[in-house]
Design an enzyme around this catalytic site. Sequence first.
Site, PDB file in Angstrom:
ATOM      1  N   SER A 124       0.823  -1.207   0.000  1.00  0.00           N
ATOM      2  CA  SER A 124       0.000   0.000   0.000  1.00  0.00           C
ATOM      3  C   SER A 124       0.858   1.259   0.000  1.00  0.00           C
ATOM      4  O   SER A 124       0.328   2.360  -0.083  1.00  0.00           O
ATOM      5  CB  SER A 124      -0.918   0.012   1.232  1.00  0.00           C
ATOM      6  OG  SER A 124      -0.158  -0.159   2.417  1.00  0.00           O
ATOM      7  N   HIS A 145      -3.070  -3.582  -5.771  1.00  0.00           N
ATOM      8  CA  HIS A 145      -3.412  -3.117  -4.428  1.00  0.00           C
ATOM      9  C   HIS A 145      -4.910  -3.241  -4.161  1.00  0.00           C
ATOM     10  O   HIS A 145      -5.716  -2.479  -4.699  1.00  0.00           O
ATOM     11  CB  HIS A 145      -2.961  -1.659  -4.269  1.00  0.00           C
ATOM     12  CG  HIS A 145      -3.210  -1.100  -2.905  1.00  0.00           C
ATOM     13  ND1 HIS A 145      -3.492   0.223  -2.679  1.00  0.00           N
ATOM     14  CD2 HIS A 145      -3.233  -1.701  -1.683  1.00  0.00           C
ATOM     15  CE1 HIS A 145      -3.677   0.421  -1.390  1.00  0.00           C
ATOM     16  NE2 HIS A 145      -3.540  -0.733  -0.767  1.00  0.00           N
ATOM     17  N   GLU A 157      -6.163  -1.124  -7.315  1.00  0.00           N
ATOM     18  CA  GLU A 157      -5.192  -0.308  -8.037  1.00  0.00           C
ATOM     19  C   GLU A 157      -4.163  -1.241  -8.672  1.00  0.00           C
ATOM     20  O   GLU A 157      -3.497  -2.003  -7.967  1.00  0.00           O
ATOM     21  CB  GLU A 157      -4.485   0.664  -7.100  1.00  0.00           C
ATOM     22  CG  GLU A 157      -5.368   1.778  -6.580  1.00  0.00           C
ATOM     23  CD  GLU A 157      -4.657   2.682  -5.595  1.00  0.00           C
ATOM     24  OE1 GLU A 157      -4.822   3.906  -5.689  1.00  0.00           O
ATOM     25  OE2 GLU A 157      -3.954   2.162  -4.709  1.00  0.00           O
ATOM     26  N   ASN A 195      -4.342   5.917  -1.287  1.00  0.00           N
ATOM     27  CA  ASN A 195      -3.702   6.173   0.002  1.00  0.00           C
ATOM     28  C   ASN A 195      -3.139   7.584   0.111  1.00  0.00           C
ATOM     29  O   ASN A 195      -2.990   8.110   1.214  1.00  0.00           O
ATOM     30  CB  ASN A 195      -2.604   5.144   0.274  1.00  0.00           C
ATOM     31  CG  ASN A 195      -3.141   3.959   1.069  1.00  0.00           C
ATOM     32  OD1 ASN A 195      -3.987   4.127   1.929  1.00  0.00           O
ATOM     33  ND2 ASN A 195      -2.658   2.774   0.772  1.00  0.00           N
TER      34      ASN A 195
END
Length: 288
Positions: A124, A145, A157, A195
Site C-alpha cells: 500500500s 493493491h 489499483e 492512500n
Amino acid sequence: MYLANMKRICSVAVCGAGTMGSGIAQVAAQYGFKVIQFDVNEVVLEKSRQLVLKNLRFLVEKGKINEDALKEIYSRILFTNNINDCKADVVIEAIIEKKEAKADLFEQLMNINGNDTLFATNTSSISVNELATALNKTERFAGMHFFNPAPLMKLVEVIKTNYSSPETIAALVQLSKDLGKIPVVCKDAPGFIVNRVARHYYLEAMKLIEQNLATIENIDMIMEASGFKMGPFKLMDLIGMDINFGVSNIVWNDLGKPDRLKPSIIQQQKVEQHKLGRKTGEGFYKYE
C-alpha cells in the site's frame, strides 16, 4: 505472456495470511480460482482458515450462498506453510510492509515458478519500481493493491512499474475484473492514488481528537452517515494501526515531509502500545 498465448488464469497463490491475504484468497476461491494460501506461521494460517469460514458462513446466513457452495468454495483453498506449494498462474504477495522482506520472498517465488507466472505485490506504500529493480526489473511484476475488507471493497489499483510489460498489466486488469473488482491502472507514486488522497481522512480525524473537538465515536458516526462505509477510526482498526501508520510515514517522507501530511502522535502512541486494532483486540476501540 497470457494474452499473447490466450492462456487463461486458473490459479492464484496468495502469500501472507493476514486479514488482507485471507480476504484476497476468499475472493479468488469464490470466483472459481484454485487458491494457495501461504504463510510461514501456522498460527496465522489457522486464523486465516477460521476467518474465511466465518465470512463464508455469514454469506450463508444472508442467503448469498448455500452450504454446498460454502464447501465448494472452501475446498478450492490450500492452506500451507510450505513455500514450494506456491506454484500458480499469478502470485500475489500480501506480507509485512518491509521492502527487503518482500524482495526476498519474490526471489524465492520466482525460483519456484515458471516463466509464464505473473507476480503482484499488494503493497500500500512501498515503491513498486524499487521492488522491481530489486527483482532484476522483471516485466512480469506489478502492483495489485486491494482494499480492506477485500471481499467487500470493489476497487483494485493496478500499479505499473517502469518495467511491467503491457501484457502483464492487461492480464492483471482482467484478473481484477474476473474477481468482481473494478481495476484502475496508475503509475508508481507515493501512496499511489487512494492512500495519498485518504491520508487526510485519517489525519484530520485524529487532529479533531488531538484538539478535543469531537469524540472518536461521533466522528465515525458522522462520516458513516455521510456515505462512507466505515468511519476513519473503525477503518484504521480494521487495516491495522501499524500498517496505516507506516503508510502515513512513507507518504510523508517520500513527498518531502509536508506539514499537512505529518503522521499523528496519537497513532504513533497506539503503535508503541501495540494497540493495533482488531488483530490485537484493541485500537481506537476494544474487540472481544
